[in-house]
Design a protein around this motif. Structure first.
Motif, PDB file in Angstrom:
ATOM      1  N   ASP A 141       0.860  -1.190   0.000  1.00 32.25           N
ATOM      2  CA  ASP A 141       0.000   0.000   0.000  1.00 32.25           C
ATOM      3  C   ASP A 141       0.891   1.233   0.000  1.00 32.25           C
ATOM      4  N   ARG A 142       1.078   1.841  -1.160  1.00 28.04           N
ATOM      5  CA  ARG A 142       1.965   2.991  -1.284  1.00 28.04           C
ATOM      6  C   ARG A 142       1.139   4.260  -1.400  1.00 28.04           C
ATOM      7  N   GLU A 143       1.080   5.000  -0.317  1.00 23.78           N
ATOM      8  CA  GLU A 143       0.301   6.235  -0.291  1.00 23.78           C
ATOM      9  C   GLU A 143       0.854   7.251  -1.284  1.00 23.78           C
ATOM     10  N   ALA A 144       2.162   7.166  -1.516  1.00 23.41           N
ATOM     11  CA  ALA A 144       2.779   8.119  -2.443  1.00 23.41           C
ATOM     12  C   ALA A 144       2.289   7.936  -3.874  1.00 23.41           C
ATOM     13  N   ASP A 145       1.654   6.800  -4.165  1.00 18.65           N
ATOM     14  CA  ASP A 145       1.175   6.535  -5.521  1.00 18.65           C
ATOM     15  C   ASP A 145      -0.197   7.143  -5.801  1.00 18.65           C
ATOM     16  N   ARG A 146      -0.809   7.784  -4.796  1.00 19.63           N
ATOM     17  CA  ARG A 146      -2.162   8.303  -5.001  1.00 19.63           C
ATOM     18  C   ARG A 146      -2.239   9.284  -6.174  1.00 19.63           C
ATOM     19  N   ARG A 149      -2.192   7.227  -9.334  1.00 18.22           N
ATOM     20  CA  ARG A 149      -3.436   6.505  -9.606  1.00 18.22           C
ATOM     21  C   ARG A 149      -4.539   7.458 -10.063  1.00 18.22           C
TER      22      ARG A 149
END
Length: 369
Positions: A141-146, A149
């Motif tokens: 779960d990579r929050e930095a990828d929001r 996405r």
């Protein structure tokens, strides 16, 4: 200990050896940079020994340590690469169980991450001269990828002009390795801003020799290498063959179903003909008193009633072909096919396609009355 743990410890030992040899070690953070730094250190130590400017015993021992580290690094890298190749093969085998192209596309991103050892991957489509980023998958779960996405969810359409790396992949049909995207003019800037890429690899998907999409992949905390590029390329080629097979199987199933529909129609028509003959024999007198129907009674009458194009459409309808399939076969639009079908039903006095097909088989198989 995991392969990553062993590599991390080995890189720490490499940096210590480089410091003893007087070679800069600040940029050593991955196997490739470590290999280059060790080669430089070995060359410098060899020159010092040859010039006699250093203690031979100390320099010789340090040189032997450098060579030992290079050998250990090479073995560890080869072992890691062999494991990743085996994981890639296993991933393609699992994907081979899918017989539907949509199912394959749904699994593609996850298969790249788990089978090739990447931290993140993006799957794109190519429609003519447009590049459409489609979906992504990341390990954990990579929050930095929001932002990344969200950017993909917007379904951006990117025109493939001559300056883009992706245009180059379409033209050359080869993978790409980008080690410094911030200074590479071929990199699409909105993609770089949304994904925060520091390095990545990309490969085209070309199941039939034509590029239909791309795979972009990177690692979480490490730069990509030439081996990463080659591994992704191997996956793209294998996936392309699986996708082509899935599409062909889907078409085969559709054609098989069309044949089944046509055979059921033929069976129904034959049953109707047999029943009609029995009924005519038993009730000939009653039949003579009935008013004549307006439908054509022979194939000649059918040809006289329909135009040549309508006859072609009706013949294809009798095979179970859909409007789209008829349009492809006759090289016309589906709207034109619909218009032909309506006129055919009206001229034959049929309420639906099944009744029109039934008349077609009865008339063409029965011959002139």
């Amino acid at each position: 200990m995991t392969a990553d743990g062993r590599m991390s410890k080995l890189l720490t030992r490499v940096r210590k050896a480089l410091e003893l040899a007087g070679t800069p070690a600040a940029g050593v953070g991955d196997p490739e940079s470590a290999e280059v730094a060790l080669a430089v250190a070995a060359g410098e130590l060899g020159e010092r020994l040859a010039a006699g400017t250093t203690d031979p015993g100390q320099a010789g021992a340090l040189l032997a340590k450098v060579y030992a580290l290079r050998h250990e690094l090479s073995e560890l890298r080869e072992g890691e690469q062999a494991q990743r190749r085996a994981a890639l093969d296993a991933s393609l085998v699992r994907l081979g169980a899918a017989i539907d192209s949509d199912e394959l596309l749904d699994c593609a991103c996850e298969a790249v991450v788990e089978g090739c050892g990447f931290g993140r991957v993006m799957l794109s489509r190519v429609d003519g001269s447009l590049w459409r980023p489609w979906k992504s998958y990341a390990a954990g779960d990579r929050e930095a990828d929001r932002p990344f996405r969200e950017w993909i969810t917007a379904i951006p359409e990117i025109r493939l002009d001559n300056m883009l790396l992706e245009t180059e992949m379409v033209r050359k049909r080869q993978p790409a390795l980008v080690t410094d995207p911030a200074h590479d003019p071929r990199v699409y800037r909105p993609l770089l801003r949304a994904s925060a890429l520091t390095s990545y690899v990309a490969a085209p998907l070309l199941p039939t020799g034509r590029v239909i999409g791309f795979l972009h992949a990177d690692h979480v905390d490490a730069p990509v290498t030439a081996f990463d590029r080659d591994l992704l390329w191997a996956f793209a080629l294998g996936f392309g063959r699986l996708f082509e097979r899935a599409v062909l199987l889907t078409r085969l199933r559709e054609q098989r179903e069309q044949v089944r529909v046509a055979m059921r129609t033929v069976e129904a028509v034959l049953d109707e003909l047999a029943s009609a003959e029995i009924e005519l024999t038993r009730h000939a007198a009653v039949a003579e008193l009935r008013p004549a129907r307006t439908r054509p009674r022979s194939s000649a009458a059918l040809e006289g009633l329909l135009t040549a194009r309508e006859h072609e459409v009706l013949a294809l309808m009798a095979t179970g072909a859909t409007n789209n399939r008829i349009a492809d076969e006759l090289v016309i639009t589906s709207g034109t096919v619909k218009s032909h079908v309506k006129r055919i039903l009206r001229k034959l006095g049929a309420e639906n396609r099944a009744e029109a097909i039934s008349q077609y088989f009865r008339l063409t198989m029965a011959g002139p009355s």
